[in-house]
Structures are given as structure tokens and as C-alpha cells.
Design a protein around this motif. Sequence first.
Motif, mmCIF file in Angstrom:
data_model
loop_
_atom_site.group_PDB
_atom_site.id
_atom_site.type_symbol
_atom_site.label_atom_id
_atom_site.label_comp_id
_atom_site.label_asym_id
_atom_site.label_seq_id
_atom_site.Cartn_x
_atom_site.Cartn_y
_atom_site.Cartn_z
ATOM 1 N N ILE A 64 0.574 3.153 2.681
ATOM 2 C CA ILE A 64 1.973 3.152 2.232
ATOM 3 C C ILE A 64 2.658 4.487 2.519
ATOM 4 C CG2 ILE A 64 3.453 3.110 0.184
ATOM 5 C CD1 ILE A 64 1.645 0.922 -0.956
ATOM 6 N N SER A 65 2.043 5.585 2.109
ATOM 7 C CA SER A 65 2.691 6.892 2.274
ATOM 8 C C SER A 65 2.810 7.267 3.748
ATOM 9 C CB SER A 65 1.920 7.969 1.509
ATOM 10 O OG SER A 65 0.586 8.066 1.977
ATOM 11 N N TYR A 66 1.803 6.924 4.554
ATOM 12 C CA TYR A 66 1.847 7.241 5.982
ATOM 13 C C TYR A 66 3.012 6.516 6.660
ATOM 14 C CZ TYR A 66 0.588 7.314 10.923
ATOM 15 O OH TYR A 66 0.625 7.458 12.287
ATOM 16 N N VAL A 67 3.162 5.230 6.368
ATOM 17 C CA VAL A 67 4.233 4.447 6.991
ATOM 18 C C VAL A 67 5.596 4.920 6.500
ATOM 19 C CG1 VAL A 67 5.253 2.146 7.175
ATOM 20 C CG2 VAL A 67 2.776 2.436 7.378
ATOM 21 N N ARG A 68 5.682 5.263 5.228
ATOM 22 C CA ARG A 68 6.950 5.763 4.692
ATOM 23 C C ARG A 68 7.375 7.037 5.433
ATOM 24 N NH1 ARG A 68 5.931 6.004 -0.924
ATOM 25 N NH2 ARG A 68 6.433 3.782 -1.003
ATOM 26 N N GLY A 69 6.404 7.861 5.788
ATOM 27 C CA GLY A 69 6.706 9.075 6.536
ATOM 28 C C GLY A 69 7.192 8.789 7.943
ATOM 29 N N ILE A 70 6.698 7.700 8.541
ATOM 30 C CA ILE A 70 7.137 7.325 9.888
ATOM 31 C C ILE A 70 8.569 6.810 9.868
ATOM 32 C CG2 ILE A 70 6.813 5.639 11.749
ATOM 33 C CD1 ILE A 70 3.833 5.810 11.292
ATOM 34 N N LEU A 71 8.870 5.940 8.909
ATOM 35 C CA LEU A 71 10.182 5.291 8.885
ATOM 36 C C LEU A 71 11.311 6.288 8.656
ATOM 37 C CD1 LEU A 71 9.450 1.981 6.963
ATOM 38 C CD2 LEU A 71 9.768 2.312 9.414
ATOM 39 N N GLY A 72 11.069 7.260 7.785
ATOM 40 C CA GLY A 72 12.051 8.314 7.559
ATOM 41 C C GLY A 72 13.469 7.800 7.387
ATOM 42 N N LEU A 102 15.033 5.409 8.628
ATOM 43 C CA LEU A 102 15.217 3.955 8.661
ATOM 44 C C LEU A 102 14.862 3.288 7.336
ATOM 45 C CD1 LEU A 102 13.857 2.953 12.199
ATOM 46 C CD2 LEU A 102 16.226 3.204 11.451
ATOM 47 N N GLU A 103 14.317 4.060 6.401
ATOM 48 C CA GLU A 103 13.985 3.509 5.086
ATOM 49 C C GLU A 103 15.268 2.991 4.435
ATOM 50 O OE1 GLU A 103 11.182 2.227 2.736
ATOM 51 O OE2 GLU A 103 10.505 3.950 3.907
ATOM 52 N N GLY A 104 15.281 1.704 4.090
ATOM 53 C CA GLY A 104 16.464 1.108 3.482
ATOM 54 C C GLY A 104 17.408 0.460 4.471
ATOM 55 N N ARG A 146 17.961 -4.135 8.375
ATOM 56 C CA ARG A 146 17.125 -4.996 9.219
ATOM 57 C C ARG A 146 15.701 -4.461 9.393
ATOM 58 N NH1 ARG A 146 18.909 -5.594 14.522
ATOM 59 N NH2 ARG A 146 20.500 -3.959 14.407
ATOM 60 N N VAL A 147 15.350 -3.453 8.639
ATOM 61 C CA VAL A 147 13.985 -2.921 8.653
ATOM 62 C C VAL A 147 13.374 -3.152 7.277
ATOM 63 C CG1 VAL A 147 12.527 -0.890 8.938
ATOM 64 C CG2 VAL A 147 14.557 -1.185 10.382
ATOM 65 N N HIS A 148 12.262 -3.878 7.234
ATOM 66 C CA HIS A 148 11.671 -4.297 5.964
ATOM 67 C C HIS A 148 10.235 -3.781 5.877
ATOM 68 C CE1 HIS A 148 15.122 -7.080 5.843
ATOM 69 N NE2 HIS A 148 14.815 -7.325 7.108
ATOM 70 N N ASN A 149 9.984 -2.930 4.923
ATOM 71 C CA ASN A 149 8.666 -2.333 4.742
ATOM 72 C C ASN A 149 7.817 -3.231 3.840
ATOM 73 O OD1 ASN A 149 6.429 -0.767 4.292
ATOM 74 N ND2 ASN A 149 7.549 1.098 3.800
ATOM 75 N N LEU A 150 6.856 -3.941 4.441
ATOM 76 C CA LEU A 150 5.982 -4.847 3.695
ATOM 77 C C LEU A 150 4.568 -4.289 3.544
ATOM 78 C CD1 LEU A 150 7.024 -8.302 5.237
ATOM 79 C CD2 LEU A 150 7.864 -7.206 3.156
ATOM 80 N N VAL A 151 4.403 -3.009 3.777
ATOM 81 C CA VAL A 151 3.077 -2.391 3.709
ATOM 82 C C VAL A 151 2.510 -2.521 2.293
ATOM 83 C CG1 VAL A 151 1.778 -0.248 3.978
ATOM 84 C CG2 VAL A 151 3.648 -0.792 5.554
ATOM 85 N N GLY A 152 1.321 -3.123 2.197
ATOM 86 C CA GLY A 152 0.660 -3.293 0.913
ATOM 87 C C GLY A 152 1.241 -4.376 0.035
ATOM 88 N N GLU A 193 20.661 -7.179 18.231
ATOM 89 C CA GLU A 193 21.401 -7.027 16.978
ATOM 90 C C GLU A 193 21.039 -8.063 15.920
ATOM 91 O OE1 GLU A 193 25.518 -6.943 17.928
ATOM 92 O OE2 GLU A 193 25.401 -5.022 19.010
ATOM 93 N N GLN A 194 20.351 -9.136 16.313
ATOM 94 C CA GLN A 194 19.983 -10.171 15.349
ATOM 95 C C GLN A 194 18.540 -10.036 14.855
ATOM 96 O OE1 GLN A 194 22.430 -12.183 14.330
ATOM 97 N NE2 GLN A 194 23.734 -11.069 15.786
ATOM 98 N N ILE A 195 17.785 -9.151 15.479
ATOM 99 C CA ILE A 195 16.359 -9.042 15.179
ATOM 100 C C ILE A 195 16.113 -8.227 13.908
ATOM 101 C CG2 ILE A 195 14.198 -7.954 15.958
ATOM 102 C CD1 ILE A 195 14.638 -10.547 17.297
ATOM 103 N N HIS A 196 15.175 -8.732 13.081
ATOM 104 C CA HIS A 196 14.692 -7.976 11.925
ATOM 105 C C HIS A 196 13.312 -7.412 12.256
ATOM 106 C CE1 HIS A 196 17.719 -9.207 8.864
ATOM 107 N NE2 HIS A 196 17.908 -10.183 9.742
ATOM 108 N N ILE A 197 12.989 -6.278 11.668
ATOM 109 C CA ILE A 197 11.707 -5.611 11.895
ATOM 110 C C ILE A 197 10.928 -5.597 10.588
ATOM 111 C CG2 ILE A 197 10.539 -3.520 12.675
ATOM 112 C CD1 ILE A 197 12.224 -4.707 14.862
ATOM 113 N N TYR A 198 9.701 -6.132 10.621
ATOM 114 C CA TYR A 198 8.833 -6.102 9.445
ATOM 115 C C TYR A 198 7.644 -5.184 9.727
ATOM 116 C CZ TYR A 198 11.538 -9.981 7.600
ATOM 117 O OH TYR A 198 12.571 -10.758 7.127
ATOM 118 N N ILE A 199 7.444 -4.207 8.868
ATOM 119 C CA ILE A 199 6.353 -3.242 9.014
ATOM 120 C C ILE A 199 5.202 -3.677 8.112
ATOM 121 C CG2 ILE A 199 5.756 -0.801 9.078
ATOM 122 C CD1 ILE A 199 8.261 -1.463 10.687
ATOM 123 N N ILE A 200 3.986 -3.721 8.660
ATOM 124 C CA ILE A 200 2.828 -4.160 7.881
ATOM 125 C C ILE A 200 1.771 -3.058 7.810
ATOM 126 C CG2 ILE A 200 3.193 -6.596 8.415
ATOM 127 C CD1 ILE A 200 0.914 -6.357 10.473
#
Length: 291
Positions: free
Chosen positions: A253-261, A263-265, A268-274, A240-247
Motif C-alpha cells: 500500500i505505502s509503496y504504491v501510494r508513493g508512486i501515484l503521488g 495522481l492520488e484522488g 479516473r485513477v482508482h487505487n485498489l491495492v489491498g 479520455e474514457q479509460i479508467h486505471i485500476y492499480i492492484i
Amino acid sequence: MRIHTLYAIDQKLFGLLVRFIPTKQRKASSAPSRWRRVAISKYVGMGSIILTTPLASAIRRSCNGVEVSLVTLKQHCELALMLGYDRCFKLDTSSVGRALVSFLNLIKEVRSWSPDAFFELEFFSNTAALIAFLSGAPVRVGFHHAQSPRARLLTHFVPITPRHTSELFLAQAWSVGIEVPSIWHLERPSYDLKKVREHVLHLQRPFIVVNPNAGELSLQRRWHGERFLEVIVRLLNTYEQIHIYIIGSKEEISYVRGILGPLEGHERVHNLVGKLNLHELCMLIDEALLM
């Protein structure tokens, strides 16, 4: 230019050049212990460039005071210097015109540097073998397979066998009489915290880094996107304390956005792609609990 365009040009145009360019083999001018300048070329893949570091270390151990340079794509030169290479010769492939001019300038610069040996680490590239040949290095080492004409441009060649990539790279050193250690390590990029922006320095911790991508030439290596999503959800629910950073890169960018679906926003999930420079990326990976 996209990597598939480069590959097509390499196979069709440079494939012909490699087959028919006049060659005249000459023997090495000195033993490895007397080399003063050695070039290593690896053009594609940041991970693969990191895998060249055991080879560079083996060369330095056998050749006291040697200067080791990396020949690579323009966008990888910063990484080369962070890995301890003495200098970087770059090829700019951002457009056809720039690639042609850059190719000619690269040959001129490397020939002026006058390497004693050239280790060419691409497995199939005709262009890479041609650059090694035109460098003027008396010792030219590379990979070879039966269907390729690359070997005629090399003085030493190593077969491609089912071993780890770093082992294959080290095999090139062994082929010219350089002692290869039984255990080796990869160099960690030496990143500069002064080049890490304030908001990246203060990212929320503790965190795990997830990279759901793969190189453009090997997209078949990508794990299914829904599997990554499942793993991320389980991590969030378990810790519950862990944050997730996507690189990833800007192209992903568009491919990763499609994966997160869904979870976007997520808080504790942070999209740092690009969004990261190289120093920030290295710091992020270095401080992650898990990747």
C-alpha cells in the motif's frame, strides 16, 4: 513471517538437516501411467503457482484418473482449487510457532495421503526438498545445482537452465518419462462471481489494470516507479474514457501510494491495492482491456 526470515531459516537450519539426514533411495514402484496420487509443491508466488498448471495437465494426460494435489503456503490454497487442483496441503508460516506445528502436520497429512510421485518446484529451498523426501513418495523430482545438497533427497533431478519457468516445470515431467507437449497453455483461475462484492462488479468501465509491484524476494524486477507514473499519465491523456485500476497486496500500500503521488484522488485513477479478494482480483484482470 516475512519471506526473508523464511529464507534465512531455510538456508541455515534446514540446510543442515538436508545435508545430514539419513537417506535410503528406493526405486519407483510403478510407471507414471499407474500413478493414482501425485503431489506438486510450489510455495512462493501466485504467478509461479499459475505456471505449474501445464505440468499438472501433462500429468493428468499421462496418468488416467490421477489425483493431483498442490502443496503450498496457506494463503495460496484458494488459488490452487480455483486452478483445478483436486486438493491442497497447506503450510502456515504466519509465525515461527505456527510454522513448526504446520510443518509437522503437513508431513503427517501428505504421508497419510501416500503420493506415488512428488514434483518439488522450488529452485533453491531446502525445506521444500525435505518435505518432498518426508512425504514418502517413491518418486521425488526437483531442481538441483552444484552447490546444493538437495539432490540427495530426490530420486530424479533437473538442472536449472535459462528457460521460461513453465518450461522448467515441464522438464520435471519429461525426466520421469511423461510426454510433454510442444505447445501448452496456462489454466485460468475459475473465479466465483458470487464472491465478488457489488461495488466491484460495478466498477467503471472500460479500464486498464496496472500492477507496479514484484515479489518480495525479487524486488529488483520492479520497474522504476516514475516510469509507471509516466505510463499512467500518458494513458489518461491519450484515452479520455479509460479508467486505471492499480492492484497489489496490503504490504504494498505505502509503496504504491508513493508512486501515484499527484495522481492520488484522480477521478479516473482508482487505487485498489489491498482491497480485493482473490475472486475480485481475477475478475478484474479477466475484464481488463490491458494489464
